[in-house]
Design a protein around this motif. Sequence first.
Motif, short mmCIF file in Angstrom:
data_model
loop_
_atom_site.label_atom_id
_atom_site.label_comp_id
_atom_site.label_asym_id
_atom_site.label_seq_id
_atom_site.Cartn_x
_atom_site.Cartn_y
_atom_site.Cartn_z
N THR A 172 0.78 -1.26 -0.01
CA THR A 172 0.00 -0.02 0.09
C THR A 172 0.99 1.55 -0.09
OG1 THR A 172 -0.31 -0.03 2.36
CG2 THR A 172 -1.89 -1.10 1.30
N ALA A 173 1.92 1.42 0.71
CA ALA A 173 2.91 2.45 1.00
C ALA A 173 3.40 2.69 -0.57
CB ALA A 173 3.83 2.18 1.69
N VAL A 174 3.77 1.54 -1.29
CA VAL A 174 4.41 1.82 -2.63
C VAL A 174 3.40 2.06 -3.75
CG1 VAL A 174 5.74 0.41 -4.69
CG2 VAL A 174 6.53 0.15 -2.05
N SER A 175 2.14 1.54 -3.73
CA SER A 175 1.17 1.95 -4.62
C SER A 175 0.74 3.44 -4.43
CB SER A 175 0.07 1.00 -4.41
OG SER A 175 0.30 -0.15 -4.49
N ALA A 176 0.51 3.87 -2.82
CA ALA A 176 0.36 5.19 -2.89
C ALA A 176 1.30 6.26 -3.30
CB ALA A 176 0.08 5.41 -1.17
N THR A 177 2.73 5.77 -2.99
CA THR A 177 3.69 6.70 -3.59
C THR A 177 3.76 6.75 -5.02
OG1 THR A 177 4.92 6.09 -1.47
CG2 THR A 177 6.25 7.07 -3.29
N VAL A 178 3.64 5.85 -5.71
CA VAL A 178 3.63 5.72 -6.88
C VAL A 178 2.37 6.69 -7.70
CG1 VAL A 178 3.12 4.42 -9.15
CG2 VAL A 178 4.67 3.68 -7.57
N PHE A 179 1.07 6.57 -7.07
CA PHE A 179 0.16 7.34 -7.38
C PHE A 179 0.37 8.73 -7.36
CE2 PHE A 179 -4.08 9.34 -6.40
CZ PHE A 179 -4.56 9.07 -7.67
N PHE A 180 0.98 9.04 -5.79
CA PHE A 180 1.14 10.41 -5.63
C PHE A 180 2.19 11.06 -6.66
CE2 PHE A 180 3.59 13.64 -3.15
CZ PHE A 180 2.76 14.31 -2.94
N ALA A 181 3.23 10.15 -7.22
CA ALA A 181 4.23 10.81 -8.00
C ALA A 181 3.63 10.69 -9.32
CB ALA A 181 5.32 9.61 -7.98
N PHE A 182 2.80 10.11 -9.75
CA PHE A 182 2.03 10.10 -10.93
C PHE A 182 1.09 11.39 -11.21
CE2 PHE A 182 -1.44 9.00 -13.86
CZ PHE A 182 -0.70 8.98 -15.18
N VAL A 183 0.58 11.71 -10.09
CA VAL A 183 -0.47 13.02 -10.14
C VAL A 183 0.47 14.29 -9.91
CG1 VAL A 183 -1.75 14.48 -8.49
CG2 VAL A 183 -2.23 12.11 -8.85
N ILE A 184 1.68 14.19 -9.51
CA ILE A 184 2.70 15.35 -9.66
C ILE A 184 3.21 15.64 -10.57
CG2 ILE A 184 4.85 16.36 -8.43
CD1 ILE A 184 2.59 16.38 -6.44
N VAL A 185 3.56 14.35 -11.52
CA VAL A 185 3.97 14.50 -12.81
C VAL A 185 2.87 15.25 -13.79
CG1 VAL A 185 4.61 13.20 -14.90
CG2 VAL A 185 5.70 12.53 -12.46
N LEU A 186 1.65 14.69 -13.62
CA LEU A 186 0.64 15.24 -14.30
C LEU A 186 0.31 16.69 -14.04
CD1 LEU A 186 -1.89 12.32 -14.22
CD2 LEU A 186 -0.54 13.23 -16.33
N ILE A 187 0.43 17.09 -12.91
CA ILE A 187 0.39 18.73 -12.53
C ILE A 187 1.67 19.37 -13.17
CG2 ILE A 187 0.52 20.18 -10.65
CD1 ILE A 187 -1.05 18.05 -9.01
N ARG A 188 2.79 18.85 -13.05
CA ARG A 188 3.96 19.43 -13.69
C ARG A 188 3.74 19.63 -15.25
NH1 ARG A 188 8.64 20.83 -10.78
NH2 ARG A 188 9.53 20.80 -12.59
N ARG A 189 3.22 18.56 -15.91
CA ARG A 189 3.22 18.48 -17.33
C ARG A 189 2.01 19.48 -17.71
NH1 ARG A 189 4.26 12.53 -19.23
NH2 ARG A 189 6.59 12.37 -18.62
N ASP A 190 1.26 19.80 -16.96
CA ASP A 190 -0.07 20.62 -17.24
C ASP A 190 -1.22 19.60 -18.01
OD1 ASP A 190 0.68 23.29 -15.99
OD2 ASP A 190 1.61 23.89 -18.02
N SER A 191 -1.18 18.43 -17.58
CA SER A 191 -1.92 17.58 -18.08
C SER A 191 -3.32 17.77 -17.42
CB SER A 191 -1.47 15.96 -18.12
OG SER A 191 -0.19 15.91 -18.77
N ILE A 192 -3.44 18.20 -16.23
CA ILE A 192 -4.46 18.26 -15.40
C ILE A 192 -4.92 19.73 -15.28
CG2 ILE A 192 -5.56 17.96 -13.31
CD1 ILE A 192 -3.67 15.64 -12.83
N LEU A 193 -5.95 20.15 -15.48
CA LEU A 193 -6.45 21.57 -15.21
C LEU A 193 -6.39 22.31 -13.85
CD1 LEU A 193 -10.10 21.62 -17.29
CD2 LEU A 193 -7.49 22.41 -17.95
N MET A 194 -6.09 23.24 -13.56
CA MET A 194 -5.59 23.80 -12.39
C MET A 194 -6.72 23.52 -11.09
SD MET A 194 -2.58 24.54 -12.27
CE MET A 194 -2.66 25.29 -10.27
N GLY A 195 -8.00 23.64 -11.65
CA GLY A 195 -9.00 23.15 -10.57
C GLY A 195 -9.12 22.06 -10.34
#
Length: 116
Positions: free
Chosen positions: A8-31
């Motif tokens: 669960t710790a590794v899965s959650a860390t991977v999900f968190f990193a994935f969200v951060i990468v999507l935010i940095r690439r502007d793949s997700i709207l700011m809202g």
Amino acid sequence: MEIYQYFTAVSATVFFAFVIVLIRRDSILMGAAFRWLILALAILSLGIYPKLADVIAHWFGIAYSPILPVILACLILMLKALIADIERAKTQVKLDRIAQKLAAVEMDLKQMKNKK
């Protein structure tokens, strides 16, 4: 730590990193980025500290603590569906207004051509 805690710790860390990468690439709207970041932090917290679900469930009087993340997930999905419907309705209103303005401009253009 038990093996499931590592998973669960590794899965959650991977999900968190994935969200951060999507935010940095502007793949997700700011809202939506803020909502996803909060969700990723919650998943990361529960993934690293799974006993936290027991404590929170006890605060809310829930006897079977594994159901707490399920209840929260259902609430989040319903909220996400509601937000998506609101955004779709706003987009539809904007589209209708643009179509009306385009029709008015086309009508004005036809009237100008007929005057010549």
